[in-house]
Enzyme design. Structure first.
Site, short mmCIF file in Angstrom:
data_model
loop_
_atom_site.label_atom_id
_atom_site.label_comp_id
_atom_site.label_asym_id
_atom_site.label_seq_id
_atom_site.Cartn_x
_atom_site.Cartn_y
_atom_site.Cartn_z
N ASN A 271 1.53 -13.72 -1.30
CA ASN A 271 0.19 -13.71 -1.87
C ASN A 271 -0.51 -15.02 -1.50
OD1 ASN A 271 -2.03 -14.09 -3.69
ND2 ASN A 271 -1.17 -12.55 -5.05
N ARG B 95 -13.23 -27.39 -1.46
CA ARG B 95 -14.09 -28.25 -0.65
C ARG B 95 -15.26 -27.51 -0.01
NH1 ARG B 95 -11.89 -33.33 0.78
NH2 ARG B 95 -13.85 -33.64 1.92
N HIS C 284 -5.60 -10.79 -3.99
CA HIS C 284 -6.12 -10.25 -5.25
C HIS C 284 -7.55 -10.76 -5.41
CE1 HIS C 284 -5.31 -9.31 -9.77
NE2 HIS C 284 -6.60 -9.18 -9.48
N ARG D 58 -11.09 -11.22 -6.94
CA ARG D 58 -11.69 -11.06 -8.27
C ARG D 58 -13.21 -11.10 -8.14
NH1 ARG D 58 -7.91 -11.49 -12.34
NH2 ARG D 58 -5.86 -12.25 -11.68
N HIS E 17 -11.08 -17.35 -5.68
CA HIS E 17 -10.09 -17.67 -4.64
C HIS E 17 -10.36 -16.77 -3.43
CE1 HIS E 17 -8.17 -14.51 -6.99
NE2 HIS E 17 -7.84 -15.35 -7.95
N GLU F 114 -4.49 -6.21 -4.38
CA GLU F 114 -4.37 -6.04 -5.82
C GLU F 114 -5.74 -6.14 -6.46
OE1 GLU F 114 -0.05 -8.31 -6.41
OE2 GLU F 114 -1.90 -9.24 -7.12
N THR G 71 -5.04 -15.07 -14.57
CA THR G 71 -4.03 -14.40 -13.76
C THR G 71 -3.59 -13.15 -14.50
OG1 THR G 71 -1.93 -14.70 -12.57
CG2 THR G 71 -2.10 -15.67 -14.79
N HIS H 118 5.19 -11.74 -10.26
CA HIS H 118 4.64 -12.66 -11.24
C HIS H 118 5.71 -13.67 -11.69
CE1 HIS H 118 0.96 -13.63 -13.50
NE2 HIS H 118 1.80 -14.23 -14.31
N ASP H 119 5.48 -14.91 -11.34
CA ASP H 119 6.33 -16.04 -11.71
C ASP H 119 7.73 -15.98 -11.11
OD1 ASP H 119 4.26 -17.17 -13.05
OD2 ASP H 119 5.09 -16.92 -15.06
N GLY I 95 3.18 -15.69 -4.73
CA GLY I 95 2.13 -16.57 -4.25
C GLY I 95 2.23 -17.98 -4.79
N HIS I 96 1.98 -18.14 -6.08
CA HIS I 96 1.84 -19.48 -6.67
C HIS I 96 3.08 -20.34 -6.42
CE1 HIS I 96 0.26 -22.49 -9.46
NE2 HIS I 96 1.50 -22.59 -9.92
#
Length: 238
Positions: A7, A18, A43, A45, A50, A70, A100, A190-191, A213-214
């Protein structure tokens, strides 16, 4: 073998800070594929904080692995899917202001809505995955929507992994068996990170795909992107 989809939302977050095009989201996606990612996940939004909708259109022209989009299936999201026709659309129940994803669909209450959306996505040739909590009651209603897969919401697993990993994974093992019995493909996300990923994959041997991703981007700050992707791949090959 469980596939890794990267992700790249956090890459877009860094770029947007920036206002220019550094890092280049498209280049990073191509690099992820070159470094071993078996899919690219985004994903978008509604506030485009992002990934931007134009990013999705640009990525669709160049991604050669599995492209997974997503999002909450509002009118704009559905129009984007119709235009891009990705390999997979993952439906999440996030409101527009959510930071999230923080829960799965109530497939009982929203079964008719989801069924109509699944039918529409199937008509354009896109595989559908529904983001879902690891609770038995949601799986038969999910099956009745016609979805191809469900994606297990793994934040509760990650949150309790270090206290008691067997207890943390137990609900996921239970619903994974039900998903297999129902003929539902199984994704997860997720996580998930380098600490908890291998145990999840070992516990659910028929897990088809994880999207990360994160944590992966955070690890890449220390290990480098290419090395990090290979490290995550190895967690799935144990």
């Amino acid at each position: 073998m469980t596939k890794l989809s990267v992700n790249i939302n956090k890459i877009a977050t860094l770029r947007n800070a920036r206002g220019a095009n550094n890092p280049d989201v498209v280049k990073v996606a191509l690099d992820c594929e070159r470094f071993g990612s078996q899919g690219i996940t985004v994903h978008p939004r509604s506030d485009e904080r992002h990934i931007r909708y134009q990013d999705v259109l640009d990525l669709a022209q160049v991604v050669t692995t599995e492209f997974n989009i997503e999002g909450y299936p509002d009118q704009r999201f559905m129009q984007l899917i119709r235009e891009v026709r990705p390999a997979q659309a993952t439906l999440v129940p996030d409101p527009p202001d959510a930071i999230t994803s923080n829960t799965g669909w109530d497939t009982i209450t929203h079964q008719h809505l989801l069924r109509d959306i699944v039918d529409e996505l199937h008509a354009i040739g896109t595989r559908v995955s529904i983001f879902i909590n690891p609770e038995v009651k949601y799986f038969m209603p999910a099956k009745l929507t016609g979805t191809d897969r469900v994606e297990l919401y793994t934040e509760p697993y990650a949150a309790h992994y270090h206290q008691d990993r067997k207890k943390a994974v137990a609900p996921y093992v239970e619903v994974a068996k039900i998903a297999k019995e129902l003929g539902l493909g199984l994704n997860a996300g997720h996580d998930l990170d380098l600490h908890n990923l291998a145990f999840l994959a070992q516990s659910i041997p028929h897990l088809e795909e994880v999207s990360i991703g994160h944590a992966l981007v955070c690890d890449a700050l220390y290990y480098g992107l290419e090395n990090t992707i290979q490290m995550y791949r190895r967690q799935l090959e144990v």
